[in-house]
Write a protein that holds these residues in place. Structure first.
Motif, short mmCIF file in Angstrom:
data_model
loop_
_atom_site.label_atom_id
_atom_site.label_comp_id
_atom_site.label_asym_id
_atom_site.label_seq_id
_atom_site.Cartn_x
_atom_site.Cartn_y
_atom_site.Cartn_z
N LEU A 119 52.17 80.91 100.76
CA LEU A 119 52.60 81.35 102.23
C LEU A 119 52.37 80.26 103.03
CD1 LEU A 119 50.84 84.66 101.97
CD2 LEU A 119 53.23 84.32 101.76
N PRO A 120 52.99 80.23 104.21
CA PRO A 120 52.63 79.12 105.37
C PRO A 120 51.21 78.99 105.68
CG PRO A 120 54.43 80.68 106.09
CD PRO A 120 53.88 81.07 104.76
N SER A 121 50.83 77.72 105.89
CA SER A 121 49.66 77.53 106.28
C SER A 121 49.30 77.95 108.01
CB SER A 121 49.29 76.08 106.19
OG SER A 121 49.98 75.24 107.25
N ALA A 122 48.11 78.35 108.07
CA ALA A 122 47.95 78.86 109.53
C ALA A 122 48.05 77.59 110.50
CB ALA A 122 46.38 78.91 109.54
N PRO A 123 49.09 78.10 111.58
CA PRO A 123 49.04 77.03 112.52
C PRO A 123 48.18 76.39 113.12
CG PRO A 123 50.05 79.33 113.22
CD PRO A 123 49.14 79.62 112.00
N MET A 124 48.19 75.00 113.16
CA MET A 124 47.34 74.02 113.65
C MET A 124 47.84 73.19 114.66
SD MET A 124 46.99 71.25 110.59
CE MET A 124 46.06 70.14 111.55
N PRO A 125 47.04 72.91 115.76
CA PRO A 125 47.61 72.03 116.87
C PRO A 125 47.53 70.52 116.42
CG PRO A 125 45.17 72.53 117.37
CD PRO A 125 45.72 73.13 115.95
N VAL A 126 48.77 69.95 116.94
CA VAL A 126 49.07 68.71 116.55
C VAL A 126 49.62 67.85 117.92
CG1 VAL A 126 49.90 68.97 114.36
CG2 VAL A 126 51.45 69.18 116.13
N ASP A 127 49.10 66.48 117.69
CA ASP A 127 49.59 65.80 118.99
C ASP A 127 51.21 65.37 118.80
OD1 ASP A 127 50.26 63.86 120.84
OD2 ASP A 127 48.19 62.91 120.81
N LEU A 128 52.07 65.79 119.68
CA LEU A 128 53.47 65.90 119.30
C LEU A 128 53.99 64.36 119.42
CD1 LEU A 128 54.83 68.81 121.68
CD2 LEU A 128 54.68 68.46 119.22
N VAL A 129 53.31 63.44 120.19
CA VAL A 129 53.70 62.09 120.15
C VAL A 129 53.79 61.36 119.01
CG1 VAL A 129 52.91 59.85 120.85
CG2 VAL A 129 52.64 61.93 122.51
N TYR A 130 52.78 61.83 118.02
CA TYR A 130 52.60 61.38 116.45
C TYR A 130 53.13 62.25 115.47
CZ TYR A 130 49.47 58.36 119.15
OH TYR A 130 48.98 57.45 119.97
N PHE A 133 62.47 72.17 117.68
CA PHE A 133 61.39 71.93 116.82
C PHE A 133 61.75 70.87 115.70
CE2 PHE A 133 63.47 74.35 112.93
CZ PHE A 133 64.40 74.72 113.54
N GLY A 134 60.95 70.42 114.77
CA GLY A 134 61.03 69.58 113.72
C GLY A 134 60.78 70.08 112.56
N PHE A 169 55.62 63.38 125.48
CA PHE A 169 54.38 63.34 126.07
C PHE A 169 54.02 64.67 126.84
CE2 PHE A 169 56.28 58.94 126.53
CZ PHE A 169 55.50 58.35 125.58
N ASN A 170 52.80 65.06 126.48
CA ASN A 170 52.21 66.26 127.28
C ASN A 170 50.87 66.12 127.78
OD1 ASN A 170 52.03 68.99 127.67
ND2 ASN A 170 51.41 69.68 125.74
N ALA A 171 50.97 65.86 129.33
CA ALA A 171 49.80 65.58 129.91
C ALA A 171 49.14 64.27 128.88
CB ALA A 171 48.65 66.56 129.83
N GLY A 178 53.48 72.67 120.33
CA GLY A 178 52.37 71.78 119.94
C GLY A 178 51.67 72.18 118.62
N GLU A 179 52.28 73.07 117.81
CA GLU A 179 51.75 73.72 116.69
C GLU A 179 52.59 73.32 115.36
OE1 GLU A 179 48.89 77.41 117.88
OE2 GLU A 179 50.74 77.86 116.92
N MET A 180 51.77 73.09 114.26
CA MET A 180 52.52 72.73 113.20
C MET A 180 52.00 73.78 111.85
SD MET A 180 52.10 69.65 110.69
CE MET A 180 50.86 70.15 109.58
N THR A 181 53.01 73.99 110.97
CA THR A 181 52.44 74.78 109.78
C THR A 181 53.29 74.02 108.80
OG1 THR A 181 52.33 76.93 108.65
CG2 THR A 181 54.55 76.55 109.94
#
Lengths: 175, 351
Positions: B263-274, B218-219, B284-286, B253-256
């Motif tokens: 409190l932490p924000s709700a998880p949201m999907p992100v494009d890992l490339v960016y 994770f980053g 790269f994921n598909a 593939g999610e970020m918070t």
């Protein structure tokens, strides 16, 4: 703020000639400066020189610091001046090689490039604004890695820009 | 990252191809010399430029009266220099960032000094501190507190005692107990962490958040009161430091993000490339090859041309920051049953 009170008292004592206070003050500043230069130029043998030169600037200018409460700004400016001097002197050994006057001599020794001195203006006009900016930053004293960071791109991309610009100019000058 | 053939090394010398030498090319030398002498003439005193940069950014109150007068006197000359050399605008912005870095260092240092207040309390406080240090020593008997710091713009890969790796990127500091390592680190800055699998949880603590994982990649970016966590693989739970029991779970593939005191924000999907671009990794994921080509072209400053039939092909995988474009394209071509031709200089073609 406690820190300010301590510094004000120390600065005043140092300004009044208290050697011990001056020593403590400079030692305290040394830690801040070391951390700062480490952040800006990374681990390097030059860090010691940068810290010492900045401390000398502070030591030499302490008497003219009218408001001891402004020590932070005073030390910050000393560090920024030192950093700029460092950038300017970074490529100094190459300055001799890249001296424009020396360039004329090289040009005249090579007939095919004899017009190089005259055409330097033209050469600069061939550069894209982006490539010219990179070269300007380079000659200001920044490393390619630092230029890439400033421009929000990669070091490789910056280097390729320079290479392409030079190739383009060489093509133009070859015709 | 390896320098491609024909590129410039960091000290300004070219990595040369068979005797070619742009750096020694009289034309190149002349241009560089002209820019340098022009800069020196337009900006003979860089000290003044620093003062201008600070004043223009709203820090005039940090200048003395004498310095303010100097700034006023040299305003036209600086304006003219900036008009002639567009890069100076960026240099001025950099000076303001340098100022911010200095202030940060000053404040960090001040936090330490505040342990030692002035006046009659000094001796008593020192005794208290010494007792405190004794307690800490007892707690960490034989401990070896390690601090790994990376300067702005640099990156460093650190391996922890349990084999987990931390790629620290930019202005980042990590602390951990090297001798009695309990899979616990504190982090200030940005890092991409690959945690070895173990029953014992691994915790990464920033000023605002606590990230708990078992085995994952994770980053994590922590700056200015905000911590962002992006998960590449595995699973993590993220909590705000004041409320460790109210965590959110991330899937790949999610970020918070955790804003200090919230409190932490709700998880949201992100494009890992960016989302993880800052790590230097490629994820790269598909991902369509047309997009992969664009990403590689942008990162390396190269040209990548694809055969029409390959553009919509999808690939998955990751590449480390040190992987050269030739290596990455070879692996991708091999995966797709394609061939790769060309070089960094001429551009690559996959067909």
């Amino acid at each position: 703020m406690a820190q300010n009170r301590i510094d004000v008292r120390l600065v005043r004592k140092a300004q009044e000639g208290d050697k011990r206070a001056r020593e403590v003050l400079l030692r305290r500043l040394e830690g801040v400066l070391r951390m700062f230069f480490l952040k800006r130029v990374g681990r390097s043998p030059t860090i010691d020189d940068l810290v010492q030169n900045t401390l000398l600037r502070i030591h030499g200018g302490l008497e003219v610091l009218r408001d001891p409460g402004r020590l932070r700004a005073f030390a910050m400016k000393a560090a920024l001046f030192e950093l700029q001097d460092y950038y300017r002197g970074r490529y100094s050994p190459k300055e001799v090689l890249c001296d424009p006057d020396a360039m004329v001599a090289v040009s005249s020794a090579q007939p095919k490039r004899a017009g190089a001195k005259v055409d330097l203006e033209r050469a600069l006009s061939i550069l894209t604004p982006h490539a010219r900016r990179i070269l300007e930053l380079r000659e200001y004293g920044f490393r390619y890695k630092e230029i890439a960071r400033a421009l929000g791109t990669t070091e490789t991309a910056v280097k390729m820009q320079v290479k392409r610009a030079m190739e383009k100019m060489r093509r133009v000058f070859a015709t | 990252m390896h320098d491609p053939p024909g590129s410039l090394s960091d000290d300004g010398q070219l990595t040369l191809e068979q005797g070619d030498s742009l750096e020694r090319d009289p034309l190149m030398m002349g241009i560089r010399g002209q820019i340098r002498s022009g800069l020196a003439a337009a900006l003979p005193d860089r000290r003044l430029f620093v003062l201008h940069a600070l004043a223009s950014a709203g820090y005039a109150d940090e200048l003395s009266d004498m310095e303010l007068a100097e700034v006023e006197r040299s305003a036209e000359a600086i304006k003219s220099a900036t008009a002639s050399f567009s890069a100076l605008e960026g240099v001025a912005a950099g000076i303001v960032k340098d100022r911010e870095a200095f202030i940060t260092c000053w404040e960090r240092s001040a936090r330490v000094y505040r342990l030692f207040p002035s006046g009659v309390w000094r001796i008593a406080a020192t005794v208290v501190v010494l007792i405190g240090l004794g307690v800490l020593y007892a707690l960490f008997t034989g401990g070896d507190q390690r601090v790994v710091a990376v300067s702005d713009g640099a990156s460093q890969l650190a391996t922890l005692p349990d084999g987990s790796t931390v790629l620290m990127v930019g202005d980042t500091e990590m602390r951990y107990d090297a001798e009695n390592f309990a899979r616990h680190i504190t982090l200030d800055g940005s890092a991409f962490i690959e945690v070895t699998r173990s029953d014992a949880p691994f915790t990464a603590v920033t000023q605002d958040a606590v990230v708990t994982v078992t085995g994952t990649r994770f980053g994590i970016k922590s700056a200015d009161g905000v911590t962002e966590v992006v998960l590449e693989r595995g699973s993590v739970s993220v909590a705000a430091r004041p409320a460790p029991d109210q965590s959110v779970a991330l899937h790949p593939g999610e970020m918070t993000s955790v804003v200090r005191g919230s409190l932490p924000s709700a998880p949201m999907p992100v494009d890992l490339v960016y989302a993880l671009d800052w790590t230097g990794y490629f994820f790269f994921n598909a991902t369509a090859m047309s997009e992969v080509a664009q990403v590689l072209a942008s990162r390396f400053g190269i040209v990548v041309t694809l055969d029409e039939a390959l553009k919509q092909e999808q690939v998955s995988g990751s590449f480390a920051p040190g992987d050269a474009p030739e290596q990455i394209l070879s692996v991708l071509a091999s995966t797709l049953g394609a061939t790769v031709e060309g070089s960094v200089r001429t551009g690559f073609t996959l067909r």
